[in-house]
Design a protein around this motif. Structure first.
Motif, PDB file in Angstrom:
ATOM      1  N   GLY A   1      -9.771   3.599   3.406  1.00  0.00           N
ATOM      2  CA  GLY A   1      -9.080   4.110   4.567  1.00  0.00           C
ATOM      3  C   GLY A   1      -8.446   5.462   4.332  1.00  0.00           C
ATOM      4  N   PRO A   2      -7.962   6.097   5.407  1.00  0.00           N
ATOM      5  CA  PRO A   2      -7.358   7.424   5.305  1.00  0.00           C
ATOM      6  C   PRO A   2      -6.158   7.434   4.361  1.00  0.00           C
ATOM      7  CG  PRO A   2      -7.763   6.828   7.597  1.00  0.00           C
ATOM      8  CD  PRO A   2      -7.996   5.604   6.793  1.00  0.00           C
ATOM      9  N   ILE A   3      -6.024   8.518   3.592  1.00  0.00           N
ATOM     10  CA  ILE A   3      -4.871   8.695   2.721  1.00  0.00           C
ATOM     11  C   ILE A   3      -3.646   8.998   3.582  1.00  0.00           C
ATOM     12  CG2 ILE A   3      -3.881  10.112   0.878  1.00  0.00           C
ATOM     13  CD1 ILE A   3      -6.124   8.339  -0.087  1.00  0.00           C
ATOM     14  N   GLY A   4      -2.499   8.497   3.160  1.00  0.00           N
ATOM     15  CA  GLY A   4      -1.258   8.770   3.863  1.00  0.00           C
ATOM     16  C   GLY A   4      -0.874   7.650   4.809  1.00  0.00           C
ATOM     17  N   PRO A   5       0.275   7.818   5.489  1.00  0.00           N
ATOM     18  CA  PRO A   5       0.724   6.796   6.449  1.00  0.00           C
ATOM     19  C   PRO A   5      -0.101   6.865   7.721  1.00  0.00           C
ATOM     20  CG  PRO A   5       2.186   8.679   6.515  1.00  0.00           C
ATOM     21  CD  PRO A   5       1.210   8.950   5.397  1.00  0.00           C
ATOM     22  N   ILE A   6       0.049   5.865   8.558  1.00  0.00           N
ATOM     23  CA  ILE A   6      -0.635   5.902   9.843  1.00  0.00           C
ATOM     24  C   ILE A   6      -0.063   7.056  10.664  1.00  0.00           C
ATOM     25  CG2 ILE A   6       0.946   4.245  10.922  1.00  0.00           C
ATOM     26  CD1 ILE A   6      -1.535   3.116  12.397  1.00  0.00           C
ATOM     27  N   ALA A   7      -0.949   7.778  11.348  1.00  0.00           N
ATOM     28  CA  ALA A   7      -0.547   8.999  12.040  1.00  0.00           C
ATOM     29  C   ALA A   7       0.410   8.706  13.188  1.00  0.00           C
ATOM     30  CB  ALA A   7      -1.774   9.731  12.560  1.00  0.00           C
ATOM     31  N   ALA A   8       1.380   9.612  13.387  1.00  0.00           N
ATOM     32  CA  ALA A   8       2.344   9.482  14.473  1.00  0.00           C
ATOM     33  C   ALA A   8       2.007  10.399  15.636  1.00  0.00           C
ATOM     34  CB  ALA A   8       3.753   9.778  13.966  1.00  0.00           C
TER      35      ALA A   8
ATOM     36  N   ARG B   1       0.835  -1.194   0.000  1.00  0.00           N
ATOM     37  CA  ARG B   1       0.000   0.000   0.000  1.00  0.00           C
ATOM     38  C   ARG B   1       0.872   1.247   0.000  1.00  0.00           C
ATOM     39  NH1 ARG B   1      -5.284   1.908   1.979  1.00  0.00           N
ATOM     40  NH2 ARG B   1      -5.036   4.153   2.294  1.00  0.00           N
ATOM     41  N   ALA B   2       0.632   2.140  -0.973  1.00  0.00           N
ATOM     42  CA  ALA B   2       1.307   3.432  -1.012  1.00  0.00           C
ATOM     43  C   ALA B   2       0.446   4.469  -0.294  1.00  0.00           C
ATOM     44  CB  ALA B   2       1.556   3.857  -2.462  1.00  0.00           C
ATOM     45  N   ASP B   3       1.024   5.625   0.016  1.00  0.00           N
ATOM     46  CA  ASP B   3       0.299   6.647   0.755  1.00  0.00           C
ATOM     47  C   ASP B   3      -0.869   7.230  -0.037  1.00  0.00           C
ATOM     48  OD1 ASP B   3       1.965   6.295   2.881  1.00  0.00           O
ATOM     49  OD2 ASP B   3       3.179   8.081   2.534  1.00  0.00           O
ATOM     50  N   ASP B   4      -0.880   7.049  -1.366  1.00  0.00           N
ATOM     51  CA  ASP B   4      -1.996   7.559  -2.168  1.00  0.00           C
ATOM     52  C   ASP B   4      -3.117   6.529  -2.310  1.00  0.00           C
ATOM     53  OD1 ASP B   4      -0.881   5.700  -3.892  1.00  0.00           O
ATOM     54  OD2 ASP B   4      -0.438   7.121  -5.501  1.00  0.00           O
ATOM     55  N   ALA B   5      -3.086   5.494  -1.486  1.00  0.00           N
ATOM     56  CA  ALA B   5      -4.104   4.430  -1.476  1.00  0.00           C
ATOM     57  C   ALA B   5      -4.103   3.612  -2.760  1.00  0.00           C
ATOM     58  CB  ALA B   5      -5.501   4.989  -1.203  1.00  0.00           C
ATOM     59  N   SER B   6      -2.947   3.500  -3.394  1.00  0.00           N
ATOM     60  CA  SER B   6      -2.764   2.538  -4.480  1.00  0.00           C
ATOM     61  C   SER B   6      -2.004   1.350  -3.922  1.00  0.00           C
ATOM     62  CB  SER B   6      -1.988   3.169  -5.646  1.00  0.00           C
ATOM     63  OG  SER B   6      -0.656   3.503  -5.231  1.00  0.00           O
ATOM     64  N   GLY B   7      -1.976   0.247  -4.676  1.00  0.00           N
ATOM     65  CA  GLY B   7      -1.218  -0.893  -4.200  1.00  0.00           C
ATOM     66  C   GLY B   7      -1.569  -2.185  -4.887  1.00  0.00           C
ATOM     67  N   ARG B   8      -1.261  -3.239  -4.209  1.00  0.00           N
ATOM     68  CA  ARG B   8      -1.437  -4.583  -4.766  1.00  0.00           C
ATOM     69  C   ARG B   8      -1.707  -5.557  -3.627  1.00  0.00           C
ATOM     70  NH1 ARG B   8       3.449  -8.216  -7.429  1.00  0.00           N
ATOM     71  NH2 ARG B   8       2.181  -9.907  -8.274  1.00  0.00           N
ATOM     72  N   VAL B   9      -2.527  -6.578  -3.896  1.00  0.00           N
ATOM     73  CA  VAL B   9      -2.812  -7.629  -2.925  1.00  0.00           C
ATOM     74  C   VAL B   9      -2.734  -8.975  -3.629  1.00  0.00           C
ATOM     75  CG1 VAL B   9      -4.457  -8.590  -1.278  1.00  0.00           C
ATOM     76  CG2 VAL B   9      -4.338  -6.109  -1.603  1.00  0.00           C
ATOM     77  N   ILE B  10      -1.912  -9.873  -3.084  1.00  0.00           N
ATOM     78  CA  ILE B  10      -1.870 -11.264  -3.551  1.00  0.00           C
ATOM     79  C   ILE B  10      -2.477 -12.107  -2.442  1.00  0.00           C
ATOM     80  CG2 ILE B  10      -0.422 -13.201  -4.255  1.00  0.00           C
ATOM     81  CD1 ILE B  10       1.644 -11.246  -5.250  1.00  0.00           C
ATOM     82  N   ARG B  11      -3.488 -12.874  -2.792  1.00  0.00           N
ATOM     83  CA  ARG B  11      -4.270 -13.605  -1.799  1.00  0.00           C
ATOM     84  C   ARG B  11      -4.397 -15.078  -2.210  1.00  0.00           C
ATOM     85  NH1 ARG B  11      -8.193 -10.864  -2.707  1.00  0.00           N
ATOM     86  NH2 ARG B  11      -7.900  -9.313  -1.078  1.00  0.00           N
ATOM     87  N   SER B  12      -4.156 -15.977  -1.258  1.00  0.00           N
ATOM     88  CA  SER B  12      -4.359 -17.408  -1.475  1.00  0.00           C
ATOM     89  C   SER B  12      -5.204 -17.947  -0.336  1.00  0.00           C
ATOM     90  CB  SER B  12      -3.016 -18.152  -1.517  1.00  0.00           C
ATOM     91  OG  SER B  12      -2.184 -17.643  -2.540  1.00  0.00           O
ATOM     92  N   ARG B  13      -5.941 -19.051  -0.597  1.00  0.00           N
ATOM     93  CA  ARG B  13      -6.778 -19.622   0.458  1.00  0.00           C
ATOM     94  C   ARG B  13      -6.807 -21.136   0.365  1.00  0.00           C
ATOM     95  NH1 ARG B  13     -13.058 -18.752   0.095  1.00  0.00           N
ATOM     96  NH2 ARG B  13     -13.032 -20.829   1.041  1.00  0.00           N
ATOM     97  N   TYR B  14      -7.072 -21.769   1.511  1.00  0.00           N
ATOM     98  CA  TYR B  14      -7.297 -23.209   1.577  1.00  0.00           C
ATOM     99  C   TYR B  14      -8.363 -23.482   2.640  1.00  0.00           C
ATOM    100  CZ  TYR B  14      -6.849 -28.186   1.714  1.00  0.00           C
ATOM    101  OH  TYR B  14      -7.145 -29.518   1.629  1.00  0.00           O
TER     102      TYR B  14
END
Length: 316
Positions: free
Chosen positions: A180-187, A148-161
């Motif tokens: 979710g909120p844009i940006g990193p988690i607040a400090a 996940r990038a701070d602009d709420a873009s990204g990728r998810v690879i998911r597997s299940r059994y």
């Protein structure tokens, strides 16, 4: 492209999407190493910052990079005998004072740069099937790698059994498509509280704080300052309980932080030396009406293998 959600929840009756929680970053000497089934290599990562001193490197364990499980490994892990009952907790005390013993010390993953927060987790979730008047519950194991990038873009690879209709999925998300909120988690504790409120309304009580943090940390890598803010928010929330030593499903020892409402208990397991989230558990302490369950059961369990950063969302 399909929407991704950050809110952790148990698996429903239909096809399921793994969500949330929560992020074991660096494992320090007090935590037991993750077993061999996690593998040994992960996504390509940049080397530690040159500013990192030799002294700090010797005091902090390296950032782990567990490899994704093969289909055979995922099946074997899913078939291992597992106690489905809620994690045993010691007698609770109010978290306000007890959490003073938990520190947000440095993590081996803090010095790794990269555009993406990278989270690798396993999730055990209940899958409930209703046929006529009968209800059947089974446990499904998921593995997710999340970028996940701070602009709420990204990728998810998911597997299940068990695999079901879609045993694997690889989805890419453009800016703004991840919830979710844009940006990193607040400090900052005040800003972090606003992030939690945007995920789980605070009027729901202390369970909303536990659930909101699990949701945020399921997609973000908090630095040391953010982990300090997390501990501050937990200490300042009435109704949150502290349970002392708790062991997660990787055999690592942390401390338990919980809140309960309507016989549903929400639990975070934190590394006591770094404040990092090792695991998140949602447990029904009494069976739902009409259920085939005979006692308490874990509905949703997230085991965080690593929280780090990556320069690319490629996994090789």
């Amino acid at each position: 492209m399909r929407p991704a959600t950050e809110t952790p929840h148990p698996v429903g009756r239909r096809a399921v999407k793994v969500t949330a929680a929560a992020c074991a970053l660096g494992l320090l000497a007090t935590a037991t190493a993750i077993p061999n089934w996690t593998g040994a290599a992960g996504p390509a990562q940049s080397p530690p910052s040159p500013s990192t001193t030799a002294a700090s490197q010797s005091a902090v364990s390296p950032c782990p990079s567990p490899a994704a499980l093969t289909a055979a490994q995922l099946k074997a892990r899913a078939q291992q005998k597992l106690d489905p009952s809620p994690t045993h907790l010691t007698e609770s005390t109010p978290a306000r004072q007890a959490l003073e013993a938990v520190t947000a010390g440095p993590s081996g993953c803090d010095s790794i740069p990269g555009r993406f927060a990278y989270v690798h987790l396993l999730q055990w979730a209940t899958d409930t099937t209703i046929a006529g008047n009968s209800t059947t519950t089974r446990i499904v194991l998921f593995e997710e790698q999340r970028w996940r990038a701070d602009d709420a873009s990204g990728r998810v690879i998911r597997s299940r059994y068990p695999g079901g209709n879609q045993p694997t999925d690889d989805s890419t998300y453009h800016p703004g498509e991840l919830d979710g909120p844009i940006g990193p988690i607040a400090a900052d504790p005040k800003a972090l509280t606003a992030h939690i409120d945007a995920t789980q309304p605070r009027f729901l009580g202390p369970t909303a704080v536990i659930r909101g943090l699990a949701s945020l940390l399921g997609w973000r890598t908090p630095n040391q300052a953010a982990r300090t803010a997390i501990l501050t928010v937990l200490r300042g929330t009435p109704g949150i309980a502290y349970h002392g030593s708790v062991t997660d499903r990787a055999g690592r020892t942390g401390v338990g932080i919980s809140a309960t409402s309507d016989d549903i208990r929400f639990l975070l397991i934190l590394n006591p030396n770094t404040g990092e989230l090792l695991a998140y558990e949602r447990a029904a302490l009494t069976p739902p009406p009409g259920s085939d369950r005979t006692g308490p059961l874990v509905d949703d369990y997230h085991l965080f293998l690593v929280h780090t950063r990556a320069t690319s969302s490629a996994n090789s």
